[in-house]
Write a protein that holds these residues in place. Structure first.
Motif, PDB file in Angstrom:
ATOM      1  N   SER A   2       0.821  -1.198   0.000  1.00 37.21           N
ATOM      2  CA  SER A   2       0.000   0.000   0.000  1.00 37.21           C
ATOM      3  C   SER A   2       0.865   1.261   0.000  1.00 37.21           C
ATOM      4  CB  SER A   2      -0.919   0.007   1.227  1.00 37.21           C
ATOM      5  OG  SER A   2      -0.164   0.173   2.420  1.00 37.21           O
ATOM      6  N   TYR A   3       0.221   2.365  -0.351  1.00 39.62           N
ATOM      7  CA  TYR A   3       0.902   3.664  -0.386  1.00 39.62           C
ATOM      8  C   TYR A   3       1.485   4.015   0.984  1.00 39.62           C
ATOM      9  CZ  TYR A   3       1.266   8.781  -0.705  1.00 39.62           C
ATOM     10  OH  TYR A   3       1.707  10.071  -0.652  1.00 39.62           O
ATOM     11  N   GLU A   4       0.669   3.847   2.034  1.00 45.29           N
ATOM     12  CA  GLU A   4       1.117   4.168   3.386  1.00 45.29           C
ATOM     13  C   GLU A   4       2.271   3.272   3.822  1.00 45.29           C
ATOM     14  OE1 GLU A   4      -1.132   3.017   7.148  1.00 45.29           O
ATOM     15  OE2 GLU A   4      -1.619   5.166   7.004  1.00 45.29           O
ATOM     16  N   TRP A   6       4.604   1.877   1.996  1.00 40.91           N
ATOM     17  CA  TRP A   6       5.869   2.263   1.368  1.00 40.91           C
ATOM     18  C   TRP A   6       6.482   3.476   2.069  1.00 40.91           C
ATOM     19  CZ3 TRP A   6       8.790  -0.807  -0.841  1.00 40.91           C
ATOM     20  CH2 TRP A   6       8.371  -1.741  -1.787  1.00 40.91           C
ATOM     21  N   ILE A   7       5.665   4.427   2.453  1.00 35.01           N
ATOM     22  CA  ILE A   7       6.177   5.607   3.156  1.00 35.01           C
ATOM     23  C   ILE A   7       6.793   5.201   4.498  1.00 35.01           C
ATOM     24  CG2 ILE A   7       5.528   7.767   4.298  1.00 35.01           C
ATOM     25  CD1 ILE A   7       3.515   8.256   2.123  1.00 35.01           C
ATOM     26  N   PRO A 127       6.413   6.639  -3.149  1.00 33.96           N
ATOM     27  CA  PRO A 127       5.779   5.431  -3.703  1.00 33.96           C
ATOM     28  C   PRO A 127       5.492   5.512  -5.193  1.00 33.96           C
ATOM     29  CG  PRO A 127       4.725   6.089  -1.643  1.00 33.96           C
ATOM     30  CD  PRO A 127       5.608   7.218  -2.056  1.00 33.96           C
ATOM     31  N   TRP A 128       5.501   6.710  -5.776  1.00 39.19           N
ATOM     32  CA  TRP A 128       5.201   6.858  -7.202  1.00 39.19           C
ATOM     33  C   TRP A 128       6.452   6.922  -8.068  1.00 39.19           C
ATOM     34  CZ3 TRP A 128       1.614  11.363  -5.491  1.00 39.19           C
ATOM     35  CH2 TRP A 128       0.434  10.834  -4.961  1.00 39.19           C
ATOM     36  N   LEU A 130       8.971   5.061  -9.316  1.00 40.24           N
ATOM     37  CA  LEU A 130       9.326   3.655  -9.442  1.00 40.24           C
ATOM     38  C   LEU A 130      10.434   3.441 -10.468  1.00 40.24           C
ATOM     39  CD1 LEU A 130       5.698   2.176  -9.515  1.00 40.24           C
ATOM     40  CD2 LEU A 130       7.171   2.498  -7.531  1.00 40.24           C
ATOM     41  N   PRO A 140       9.893   1.487  -5.528  1.00 39.04           N
ATOM     42  CA  PRO A 140      10.290   2.884  -5.314  1.00 39.04           C
ATOM     43  C   PRO A 140      11.809   3.047  -5.309  1.00 39.04           C
ATOM     44  CG  PRO A 140       8.545   2.273  -3.788  1.00 39.04           C
ATOM     45  CD  PRO A 140       8.971   1.001  -4.478  1.00 39.04           C
ATOM     46  N   SER A 202      13.349  11.204   1.119  1.00 40.11           N
ATOM     47  CA  SER A 202      12.473  11.082   2.276  1.00 40.11           C
ATOM     48  C   SER A 202      12.537  12.289   3.200  1.00 40.11           C
ATOM     49  CB  SER A 202      12.796   9.811   3.063  1.00 40.11           C
ATOM     50  OG  SER A 202      14.166   9.743   3.370  1.00 40.11           O
TER      51      SER A 202
END
Length: 292
Positions: A2-4, A6-7, A127-128, A130, A140, A202
């Motif tokens: 999920s997006y969360e 990966w963060i 996450p985007w 890639l 990522p 990050s």
């Protein structure tokens, strides 16, 4: 994934990678040099892009490592010439960083790398962004870079653990028994440089200093054993990343800023309540001693 997730993973990797590397900076009293390198590697990234015309992580890491070592060399050179170390750091890092900002504005204006991104980072886009490496699926780029750098750092620490330990605590004795102190010093600075670049996406160049210094400083107040200090700093880095993310989501503020803030709060708690070195513990010990 999920997006969360990966963060959280990328933030935790940044916390672990910066945390274990920063322990040796704390022991060597080189915290401000880490601040300098975290800024001057911007010049290495821009030069790597100008030469290769690519934003590939490999070129960025090479450029950052070279400029990071160059920063350390000039600081050492000026300091050995009689200039105070803090003044040497201030002159070198402001000059190289300013040159990096100018070149970034002139020659890299048409790519997604800009001054704000380099300084503050933007983990929400991680996450985007890639890339595909070999047989691996698209992942990522920040995750891959941080994973590779973490593995490299762990291998270097494992191979040179004794040398890092002795040169950090007693460089004179290390030199006397034949350990190449200068080589180990530059090796550590190279690790700091590539760790900083891997953490750019990050937390950015400025806030990476919090990730490098705060977990190690907190761990330093809790233990006198280097191995335990490395483990604690990694745990504090992960804690700051996870709690910082959820705090940022709750308050709708900068994620990287929240992570750095949690790092500071962890240090404050440890500074106050550490069983042996905490401010309150010391006051209680003094009070008990006076009573007796």
């Amino acid at each position: 994934m999920s997006y969360e997730a990966w963060i959280l993973i990328v933030g935790s990797l940044a916390g672990v990678t910066c945390g274990i590397t920063g322990c040796f900076l704390i022991l060597r009293k080189l915290s401000m040099l880490a601040d300098a390198i975290s800024h001057t590697v911007l010049l290495g990234i821009v030069l790597a892009f100008m030469i290769s015309q690519s934003m590939s992580g490999v070129y960025m890491l090479i450029g950052a490592a070279i400029v990071g070592l160059l920063t350390t060399f000039f600081v050492q050179l000026f300091h050995s010439s009689g200039i105070q170390e803090d003044a040497s750091i201030g002159v070198v890092f402001t000059f190289l960083f300013a040159v990096g900002v100018i070149l970034l504005t002139i020659f890299a204006d048409d790519v997604h790398l800009d001054v704000d991104h380099a300084l503050m980072g933007e983990i929400t886009f991680v996450p985007w962004d890639l890339v595909k490496w070999g047989f691996l699926p698209e992942l990522p780029k920040a995750f891959l870079m941080l994973s590779v750098v973490l593995i490299i750092n762990l291998l270097i620490i494992g191979l040179f653990y004794k040398e890092f330990k002795i040169t950090s605590f007693d460089p004179q004795m290390a030199a006397a028994i034949g350990i190449p102190v200068l080589f180990i010093h530059y090796l550590l600075m190279g690790m700091v440089s590539v760790t900083t670049v891997a953490s750019f996406d990050s937390v950015g160049a400025i806030l990476v200093v919090a990730m490098l210094i705060a977990p190690g400083a907190s761990a330093y107040l809790l233990t006198d054993q280097l191995k335990v200090m490395l483990v604690l700093s990694a745990l504090f880095g992960v804690m700051a990343a996870v709690v910082g993310y959820y705090m940022a989501s709750w308050l709708n503020v900068s994620i990287s800023g929240s992570m750095a803030t949690i790092n500071g709060l962890i240090f404050l708690v440890v500074f106050l309540f550490s069983p042996t070195k905490g401010l309150i513990s010391k006051k209680l010990s003094m009070k008990k001693l006076k009573t007796e």
